[in-house]
Design an enzyme around this catalytic site. Structure first.
Site, mmCIF file in Angstrom:
data_model
loop_
_atom_site.group_PDB
_atom_site.id
_atom_site.type_symbol
_atom_site.label_atom_id
_atom_site.label_comp_id
_atom_site.label_asym_id
_atom_site.label_seq_id
_atom_site.Cartn_x
_atom_site.Cartn_y
_atom_site.Cartn_z
ATOM 1 N N THR A 283 38.514 35.782 39.612
ATOM 2 C CA THR A 283 39.330 36.096 40.779
ATOM 3 C C THR A 283 39.115 37.542 41.195
ATOM 4 O O THR A 283 38.684 38.383 40.404
ATOM 5 C CB THR A 283 40.838 35.923 40.503
ATOM 6 O OG1 THR A 283 41.294 36.993 39.650
ATOM 7 C CG2 THR A 283 41.148 34.585 39.883
ATOM 8 N N ASP A 284 39.436 37.837 42.446
ATOM 9 C CA ASP A 284 39.628 39.223 42.848
ATOM 10 C C ASP A 284 40.946 39.706 42.223
ATOM 11 O O ASP A 284 41.669 38.928 41.592
ATOM 12 C CB ASP A 284 39.657 39.313 44.377
ATOM 13 C CG ASP A 284 39.286 40.707 44.893
ATOM 14 O OD1 ASP A 284 39.298 41.666 44.101
ATOM 15 O OD2 ASP A 284 38.989 40.822 46.094
ATOM 16 N N ALA A 285 41.269 40.968 42.400
ATOM 17 C CA ALA A 285 42.455 41.561 41.766
ATOM 18 C C ALA A 285 43.712 40.757 42.084
ATOM 19 O O ALA A 285 43.955 40.389 43.228
ATOM 20 C CB ALA A 285 42.616 43.004 42.210
#
Length: 591
Positions: A283-285
């Site tokens: 995932t992104d942040a």
């Protein structure tokens, strides 16, 4: 299900046995820990040991620090972790994405302006050569986004341009360069693609609204090119793609359309199914509102893994998040099959890096190797070469302005225009260094020009007040001065627009009666005027009256050295080509 012997892993029977034996020897807590990418918030040895002893993290992305500090952090982590770690860095523009004293090679838009994919290869190679020298093994790059909307608040200079073919070619070249460092891998981002929306997934929903056919011809082309040539990992963005979501799930309700990080349609259907991606997905942040606005945090963590993502980027509270992910396994939201598949992809990536074949003390290079590579002269020379080849003369309506020489224009006034940015951002960007306005001033003075920097009325009043004098506000502003006197004071004006692009709503120039504002360039027909953009290329949207406009893409010393030489040589010295639409799709910016 993952095929560990196929691209991008190509594991041997022995490697596969290590993966399976490692999974078989894990407790449930150790399996849960492998799903987490920690954002290292401390380099204290006690904290680092705790993250691998108690939470069994699978990877780490750390806060910025010097090469020595990062290397020591990585040594402690690897020597104390039972399973070797993925250690990631954001080497989008150079080794400075791995350590603060790393070499800036050039941002992606700057390299796009050279039209030379070899520079993208060099960026991938040199950036990650420095990263590898301090113990990193994965780059959160290349950025594969295509800038179709100049008002996009995220991408800024993090794109090779606005043409899918160029982005595909240069993203592939970056990856090939990174792979030239043995065992080093890439995580391309931000699937399914940013650059269309005017919203920022850090603070709101973000949507890639292309049709399936349009997506295939653009972002799909970029990702397929990388996947077919050995890309190991992909970062899923908190970006919705409604067309393909509905394609794979025609009955889905609008309320149920999720960003890629939570979308089985996009991860399992589009990425793994249609594109055939066999690698690892992360995932992104996880603090970005494009994710957190979709459901409770305790639900979105297991939902991301259940959707097909393999690693979850960053804890909030470590105990709370760990238990939420564990609960998702215990209650069946994350099935045993999905958990095992994620673990195989994570460990297969580590085996692809060759981490399992090294002693713990060999996972981080020696201090002498670090000193030899980080900030080396070869990398600095490449920075200078890219700077020379990238500076772009975008607009040149007054064909006789250049060359800019002391015998033609001895007295130069620099109007240094900053953006309406967050308080303290300038200090964060430049630290204790001189501002770009002061840097350009000194370089021009060294060539024999007499250079002053314009002070706004507010700046002048504040300086006089600080000195105990009665403020004098008899300065010109938007033409409130005699044209004769104004023209007599200088021979040429350089309007230097230093406005950040990306990571915030699109900043706009701060003119006139503000603390940091520059003068509105009302004078383009009174004196020769050269407008220069540094940190983003879309200045013409706010200064369409500019008749000579240049993009430098940054304000590095090497860039300003190249800029000054080109200004003094003439228009023919500028070889960079506009990698985006710097005219912003507006007809009046070309006048």
């Amino acid at each position: 299900m993952v095929d560990m012997k196929a691209t991008p892993f190509y594991l041997s029977d022995e490697d596969c046995k290590w993966v399976e034996d490692t999974i078989a020897g894990m407790s449930l807590d150790e399996k849960i820990g492998q799903l987490f990418f920690n954002m290292g918030s401390s380099r204290e040895e006690e904290y680092l040991k705790m993250t691998v002893d108690k939470y069994h993290i699978g990877g780490v992305r750390y806060n910025p620090a010097t090469a020595s500090e990062v290397r020591e952090q990585n040594r402690i982590l690897q020597e104390n972790s039972r399973i070797p770690l993925i250690i990631a860095c954001n080497t989008e523009n150079g080794g400075d994405g791995a350590c603060t004293d790393g070499t800036v090679i050039g941002n992606q838009t700057k390299i796009g302006a050279t039209r030379n994919a070899q520079y993208a290869y060099n960026l991938g190679y040199m950036s990650n050569r420095e990263a590898a020298a301090i113990g990193c093994n994965l780059s959160f790059a290349p950025v594969c986004d295509i800038l179709y909307n100049w008002e996009n608040p995220v991408i800024g200079l993090r794109t090779y341009g606005n043409e899918a073919d160029r982005v595909a070619e240069m993203a592939r070249a970056y990856m090939d360069g990174a792979h030239a460092n043995p065992g080093f891998c890439c995580a391309a981002k931000h699937f399914p693609g940013d650059g269309l929306d005017f919203r920022d997934q850090h603070v709101a929903n973000s949507v890639n609204d292309l049709s399936c056919e349009e997506w295939d011809a653009t972002f799909g082309k970029v990702y397929r090119n990388l996947i077919d040539n050995g890309l190991e990992a992909i970062m899923a963005g908190h970006i919705m793609q409604p067309a393909y979501t509905r394609h794979f799930n025609p009955e889905i309700e609008d309320d149920d359309i999720m960003p890629a990080t939570l979308s089985p349609e996009l991860i399992q259907g589009l990425l793994r199914g249609k594109l055939g991606f066999n690698g690892m997905v992360l995932t992104d942040a996880s603090h970005m509102v494009g994710l957190t606005c979709r459901m409770k945090r305790a639900d979105l963590m297991p939902a991301a893994i259940a959707a097909g993502v393999d690693m979850f980027l960053f804890f909030n509270d470590m105990d709370e998040d760990f238990e939420a992910m564990k609960q998702g396994c215990l209650d069946g939201r994350i099935t045993e099959e999905r958990l095992s598949d994620a673990l195989r992809r994570i460990l297969a990536l580590k085996a692809r890096m060759g981490l399992h074949k090294k002693a713990k003390t060999e996972l981080v290079p020696t201090k002498s190797r670090m000193a030899e590579i980080v900030g080396c002269e070869e990398h600095k020379a490449m920075q200078r070469e890219i700077s020379d080849r990238s500076v772009t003369l975008v607009k040149y309506r007054d064909k006789d302005v250049l060359p800019m020489t002391p015998d033609r224009y001895r007295r130069i006034m620099i109007v240094y225009v900053k953006g309406l940015e967050a308080p303290g951002l300038g200090a964060f960007m430049y630290g204790n260094k001189v501002s770009p306005g002061e840097s350009l001033q000194s370089k021009l003075e060294a060539k024999g020009f007499e250079v002053s920097i314009y002070e706004s009325p507010v700046q002048k009043m504040m300086k006089e007040a600080a000195a105990g004098a009665k403020p004098d506000i008899n300065l010109y502003f938007a033409g409130k001065d005699t044209i004769r006197d104004f023209v007599a004071r200088q021979d040429l004006i350089v309007t230097l627009v230093d406005i950040a692009g990306g990571f915030q709503p699109v900043a706009r120039p701060s003119f006139g009666m503000t603390k940091g504002g520059g003068e509105i360039p009302w004078y383009v027909h009174e004196l020769p005027v050269i407008v220069i953009g540094t940190r983003q290329p879309f200045v013409l949207a706010d200064i369409p009256q500019a008749r000579t406009y240049i993009n430098t893409y940054d304000s590095l010393d090497s860039t300003f050295d190249a800029l000054v030489e080109k200004l003094m040589t003439g228009a023919e010295a500028f070889v960079g080509q506009d990698p985006v639409d710097s005219f912003c799709g507006m007809w009046d910016t070309r006048l």
